[in-house]
Scaffold this motif. Structure first.
Motif, PDB file in Angstrom:
ATOM      1  N   GLU A 194      23.162  30.808  48.654  1.00 51.10           N
ATOM      2  CA  GLU A 194      24.245  30.726  49.632  1.00 51.10           C
ATOM      3  C   GLU A 194      25.645  30.715  49.014  1.00 51.10           C
ATOM      4  O   GLU A 194      26.567  31.342  49.526  1.00 51.10           O
ATOM      5  CB  GLU A 194      24.030  29.478  50.491  1.00 51.10           C
ATOM      6  N   ASN A 195      25.802  30.007  47.912  1.00 54.65           N
ATOM      7  CA  ASN A 195      27.153  29.874  47.347  1.00 54.65           C
ATOM      8  C   ASN A 195      27.495  30.886  46.264  1.00 54.65           C
ATOM      9  O   ASN A 195      28.545  30.795  45.645  1.00 54.65           O
ATOM     10  CB  ASN A 195      27.340  28.462  46.784  1.00 54.65           C
ATOM     11  N   ILE A 196      26.615  31.835  46.051  1.00 54.72           N
ATOM     12  CA  ILE A 196      26.932  32.843  45.022  1.00 54.72           C
ATOM     13  C   ILE A 196      28.105  33.689  45.512  1.00 54.72           C
ATOM     14  O   ILE A 196      28.115  34.151  46.654  1.00 54.72           O
ATOM     15  CB  ILE A 196      25.725  33.771  44.738  1.00 54.72           C
ATOM     16  N   LYS A 197      29.081  33.857  44.633  1.00 52.70           N
ATOM     17  CA  LYS A 197      30.235  34.686  45.020  1.00 52.70           C
ATOM     18  C   LYS A 197      29.883  36.150  44.729  1.00 52.70           C
ATOM     19  O   LYS A 197      29.563  36.501  43.595  1.00 52.70           O
ATOM     20  CB  LYS A 197      31.448  34.252  44.198  1.00 52.70           C
ATOM     21  N   ILE A 198      29.896  36.953  45.774  1.00 53.49           N
ATOM     22  CA  ILE A 198      29.520  38.354  45.594  1.00 53.49           C
ATOM     23  C   ILE A 198      30.700  39.127  44.998  1.00 53.49           C
ATOM     24  O   ILE A 198      31.774  39.193  45.599  1.00 53.49           O
ATOM     25  CB  ILE A 198      29.122  38.986  46.953  1.00 53.49           C
ATOM     26  N   PRO A 199      30.511  39.734  43.825  1.00 51.16           N
ATOM     27  CA  PRO A 199      31.615  40.494  43.219  1.00 51.16           C
ATOM     28  C   PRO A 199      31.739  41.880  43.843  1.00 51.16           C
ATOM     29  O   PRO A 199      30.831  42.322  44.554  1.00 51.16           O
ATOM     30  CB  PRO A 199      31.174  40.599  41.750  1.00 51.16           C
ATOM     31  N   PRO A 200      32.832  42.596  43.560  1.00 51.64           N
ATOM     32  CA  PRO A 200      32.938  43.972  44.061  1.00 51.64           C
ATOM     33  C   PRO A 200      31.896  44.856  43.382  1.00 51.64           C
ATOM     34  O   PRO A 200      31.474  44.557  42.269  1.00 51.64           O
ATOM     35  CB  PRO A 200      34.345  44.416  43.637  1.00 51.64           C
ATOM     36  N   LYS A 201      31.493  45.925  44.054  1.00 56.12           N
ATOM     37  CA  LYS A 201      30.556  46.853  43.421  1.00 56.12           C
ATOM     38  C   LYS A 201      31.264  47.594  42.285  1.00 56.12           C
ATOM     39  O   LYS A 201      32.500  47.559  42.189  1.00 56.12           O
ATOM     40  CB  LYS A 201      30.027  47.819  44.474  1.00 56.12           C
ATOM     41  N   THR A 202      30.473  48.274  41.463  1.00 57.93           N
ATOM     42  CA  THR A 202      31.007  48.874  40.225  1.00 57.93           C
ATOM     43  C   THR A 202      32.277  49.710  40.450  1.00 57.93           C
ATOM     44  O   THR A 202      33.328  49.441  39.852  1.00 57.93           O
ATOM     45  CB  THR A 202      29.925  49.771  39.574  1.00 57.93           C
ATOM     46  N   GLU A 203      32.188  50.717  41.303  1.00 60.80           N
ATOM     47  CA  GLU A 203      33.350  51.605  41.479  1.00 60.80           C
ATOM     48  C   GLU A 203      34.520  50.860  42.107  1.00 60.80           C
ATOM     49  O   GLU A 203      35.676  51.150  41.814  1.00 60.80           O
ATOM     50  CB  GLU A 203      32.971  52.838  42.324  1.00 60.80           C
ATOM     51  N   ASP A 204      34.221  49.900  42.952  1.00 63.58           N
ATOM     52  CA  ASP A 204      35.309  49.125  43.584  1.00 63.58           C
ATOM     53  C   ASP A 204      36.033  48.296  42.535  1.00 63.58           C
ATOM     54  O   ASP A 204      37.264  48.181  42.557  1.00 63.58           O
ATOM     55  CB  ASP A 204      34.751  48.201  44.678  1.00 63.58           C
ATOM     56  N   LEU A 205      35.261  47.728  41.623  1.00 60.23           N
ATOM     57  CA  LEU A 205      35.882  46.904  40.586  1.00 60.23           C
ATOM     58  C   LEU A 205      36.745  47.778  39.664  1.00 60.23           C
ATOM     59  O   LEU A 205      37.884  47.430  39.336  1.00 60.23           O
ATOM     60  CB  LEU A 205      34.813  46.173  39.775  1.00 60.23           C
ATOM     61  N   ILE A 206      36.224  48.947  39.308  1.00 63.56           N
ATOM     62  CA  ILE A 206      36.998  49.848  38.443  1.00 63.56           C
ATOM     63  C   ILE A 206      38.284  50.259  39.168  1.00 63.56           C
ATOM     64  O   ILE A 206      39.364  50.317  38.585  1.00 63.56           O
ATOM     65  CB  ILE A 206      36.151  51.084  38.035  1.00 63.56           C
ATOM     66  N   LYS A 207      38.170  50.479  40.465  1.00 64.48           N
ATOM     67  CA  LYS A 207      39.342  50.898  41.239  1.00 64.48           C
ATOM     68  C   LYS A 207      40.398  49.781  41.305  1.00 64.48           C
ATOM     69  O   LYS A 207      41.599  50.035  41.248  1.00 64.48           O
ATOM     70  CB  LYS A 207      38.904  51.313  42.650  1.00 64.48           C
ATOM     71  N   ILE A 208      39.911  48.539  41.434  1.00 60.81           N
ATOM     72  CA  ILE A 208      40.854  47.405  41.457  1.00 60.81           C
ATOM     73  C   ILE A 208      41.688  47.429  40.179  1.00 60.81           C
ATOM     74  O   ILE A 208      42.913  47.298  40.197  1.00 60.81           O
ATOM     75  CB  ILE A 208      40.084  46.056  41.570  1.00 60.81           C
ATOM     76  N   VAL A 209      41.019  47.664  39.049  1.00 61.26           N
ATOM     77  CA  VAL A 209      41.711  47.680  37.757  1.00 61.26           C
ATOM     78  C   VAL A 209      42.660  48.871  37.691  1.00 61.26           C
ATOM     79  O   VAL A 209      43.844  48.747  37.333  1.00 61.26           O
ATOM     80  CB  VAL A 209      40.695  47.728  36.585  1.00 61.26           C
ATOM     81  N   LEU A 210      42.128  50.013  38.104  1.00 59.75           N
ATOM     82  CA  LEU A 210      42.925  51.253  38.054  1.00 59.75           C
ATOM     83  C   LEU A 210      44.190  51.151  38.911  1.00 59.75           C
ATOM     84  O   LEU A 210      45.277  51.582  38.516  1.00 59.75           O
ATOM     85  CB  LEU A 210      42.035  52.391  38.566  1.00 59.75           C
ATOM     86  N   ASP A 211      44.053  50.569  40.088  1.00 54.34           N
ATOM     87  CA  ASP A 211      45.206  50.436  40.998  1.00 54.34           C
ATOM     88  C   ASP A 211      46.234  49.462  40.460  1.00 54.34           C
ATOM     89  O   ASP A 211      47.436  49.600  40.711  1.00 54.34           O
ATOM     90  CB  ASP A 211      44.738  49.936  42.381  1.00 54.34           C
ATOM     91  N   ARG A 212      45.724  48.470  39.738  1.00 55.63           N
ATOM     92  CA  ARG A 212      46.626  47.401  39.293  1.00 55.63           C
ATOM     93  C   ARG A 212      47.374  47.759  38.011  1.00 55.63           C
ATOM     94  O   ARG A 212      48.531  47.338  37.827  1.00 55.63           O
ATOM     95  CB  ARG A 212      45.795  46.132  39.089  1.00 55.63           C
ATOM     96  N   ILE A 213      46.735  48.551  37.134  1.00 60.69           N
ATOM     97  CA  ILE A 213      47.309  48.831  35.812  1.00 60.69           C
ATOM     98  C   ILE A 213      48.788  49.269  35.863  1.00 60.69           C
ATOM     99  O   ILE A 213      49.616  48.686  35.167  1.00 60.69           O
ATOM    100  CB  ILE A 213      46.420  49.846  35.031  1.00 60.69           C
ATOM    101  N   PRO A 214      49.139  50.245  36.712  1.00 60.49           N
ATOM    102  CA  PRO A 214      50.556  50.677  36.684  1.00 60.49           C
ATOM    103  C   PRO A 214      51.529  49.569  37.076  1.00 60.49           C
ATOM    104  O   PRO A 214      52.717  49.636  36.748  1.00 60.49           O
ATOM    105  CB  PRO A 214      50.596  51.805  37.728  1.00 60.49           C
TER     106      PRO A 214
END
Ligand code: GDP
Length: 334
Positions: free
Chosen positions: A6-26
Motif C-alpha cells: 500500500e505505501n510503496i511510492k510508484i515511480p514514473p515509468k522509464t520513458e517518463d523518467l527520462i523525459k522528466i530529466v530531459l525537460d529539466r536539463i535546459p
C-alpha cells in the motif's frame, strides 16, 4: 495488517523518467559551465533514486504472508518479480557509478568539454534504463495492482462465506457486520468481494463473501481460480457454507451438496448453514438436511432469523482458537 504494497511510492515509468530529466536539463543553471553540467547529471541521479526507493520499499517476497504471495502469483510470475527487482537495483547502481565517474570527469575537464560529457553521461544512463525498460515498467504495473488490494487483512480471524451464487452470501455479510461492508477488488475474482467486520468486544473478526471463488465445482476451474482458492485457504479462519433451501432456489439439493463436499476439503472447519428458511421448500430442505452429518444451522439472512445463534457459535469457536489453522503468522516486512 496493512497491505504491504500500500505505501510503496510508484515511480514514473522509464520513458517518463527520462523525459522528466530531459525537460529539466535546459532549465538547470550554475555559477559556471562545469558546475551547471554537474548539477544536471546530479538531477538525473536524484530521479534514479525513485527506482532505488521503489526496490527498497518492495516487501521481501519470502517473508510475505502467503495470502499476498498467492495474490502476486495470480497476476505475475514470482521469479520474474525477483529477477526484475534485481535488474532494476543493478541498473540503478550502475547508473550511480557512471554519474559519479562523469562528475569527476567534468570537474577535472576543460570547460568546453563539460557539456559534451554531460550529454554522454545522460546517453549512457538512459540506455541502461532503456535496456531494463520491460522490467521497470512491468513491475510498476504489477505493484500498482497490488497496491489496490485493500480491506482483507490476512491476520484477522475470518469468516469466509461460501456457497453457490445467489444463496445470500453478501446479504449475510451485511447483516452480521457492525458497519457497512467495504467492497474490495482482488485479482482472484472479477466480482467484488464484500468485507465486513464484527467487533466482539474482545477481538475483531473479518467477514467476507467469495463471489466467483467457492461457488462452483473445481472441475470447471482454470488455474487462476485454483490459485484464488489457495489465497482464500491462507486466510486465518473458517468457512460458513450457505445452502439455499427456498422455493426460489435455482440449485438442486445434489448440486449444493456436491459443492459443499468440495469446499469441505479446503478448510478444516466448514459449517453448513441453511439460508432462506423464511421461504422454506420442504422437499429441498429435507433432502439437504438428511445428507449432512455435521451440526446444521438454519437462518434467514434477510429476515435476521437465527443469526445470533450462528454468530455466537462461530465467535465461540474463534475465541477458543479451535478453528485457527496452526500456522505461523507471517510478518509484513514492508
Ligand atoms: P449471493 O450471490 O450469494 O451474495 O446472494 P445475495 O446476498 O446477493 O442474495 C441473493 C438474493 O437472495 C437476493 O435477492 C436476496 O434478497 C435474497 N436473499 C438473501 N437472503 C435471503 C433470505 O434469508 N430469505 C429470502 N427469502 N431471500 C434471501
Amino acid at each position: 495488517m496493512l497491505n504491504p504494497f500500500e505505501n510503496i511510492k510508484i515511480p514514473p515509468k522509464t520513458e517518463d523518467l527520462i523525459k522528466i530529466v530531459l525537460d529539466r536539463i535546459p532549465k538547470i543553471g550554475g555559477k559556471n559551465v562545469k558546475e551547471r553540467e554537474i548539477k544536471r547529471i546530479l538531477f538525473y541521479k536524484e530521479q534514479l533514486q525513485k527506482y532505488k526507493d521503489f526496490v527498497l520499499q518492495f516487501p521481501r517476497i519470502d517473508q510475505l504472508h502467503p495470502f499476498y504471495r498467492e495474490n502476486i502469483e495470480i497476476i505475475a510470475d514470482i521469479d520474474k518479480v525477483k529477477m526484475c527487482l534485481g535488474a532494476i537495483n543493478r541498473g540503478v547502481q550502475l547508473s550511480f557509478n557512471i554519474i559519479e565517474r562523469y562528475r569527476r570527469l567534468i570537474k577535472s575537464s576543460d570547460e568546453k568539454e563539460a557539456n559534451r560529457l554531460m550529454r554522454q553521461c545522460f546517453g549512457r544512463v538512459s540506455s541502461i534504463l532503456r535496456s531494463r525498460k520491460d522490467c521497470i515498467d512491468w513491475l510498476i504495473d504489477i505493484t500498482s495492482q497490488l497496491k489496490k488490494l485493500k480491506a482483507i487483512d490476512p491476520n484477522l480471524p475470518t469468516i469466509i462465506i461460501a456457497g453457490p451464487p445467489n444463496v445470500g452470501k453478501s446479504t449475510l455479510v451485511s447483516k452480521i457486520s457492525s458497519a457497512k461492508p467495504e467492497v474490495a477488488s482482488y485479482p482472484f475474482t472479477t466480482k467484488e468481494i464484500h468485507v465486513g467486520h464484527i467487533d466482539t468486544g474482545i477481538f475483531k473478526i473479518q467477514v467476507i463473501d467469495t463471489p466467483g471463488i467457492l461457488d462452483r465445482p473445481m472441475s470447471e476451474r482454470n488455474s487462476i481460480e485454483l490459485k484464488a482458492i489457495n489465497a482464500i485457504k491462507n486466510l486465518n479462519g473458517i468457512i460458513l457454507f450457505l445452502f439455499d433451501v427456498s422455493n426460489s432456489s435455482i440449485y438442486s439439493a445434489k448440486e449444493q451438496l456436491d459443492l459443499y463436499k468440495e469446499v469441505k476439503s479446503i478448510k478444516s472447519v466448514v459449517i453448513p448453514v441453511l439460508n432462506k428458511i423464511d421461504d422454506k421448500n420442504e422437499e429441498l430442505y429435507k433432502q439437504i438436511k438428511e445428507n449432512i452429518l455435521e451440526k446444521v444451522f438454519e437462518i434467514s439472512a434477510e429476515k435476521s432469523i437465527g443469526l445470533d445463534t450462528l454468530l455466537n457459535y462461530v465467535i465461540n469457536l474463534l475465541q477458543n482458537g479451535q478453528i485457527l489453522d496452526k500456522r505461523d503468522i507471517y510478518l509484513n516486512s514492508g
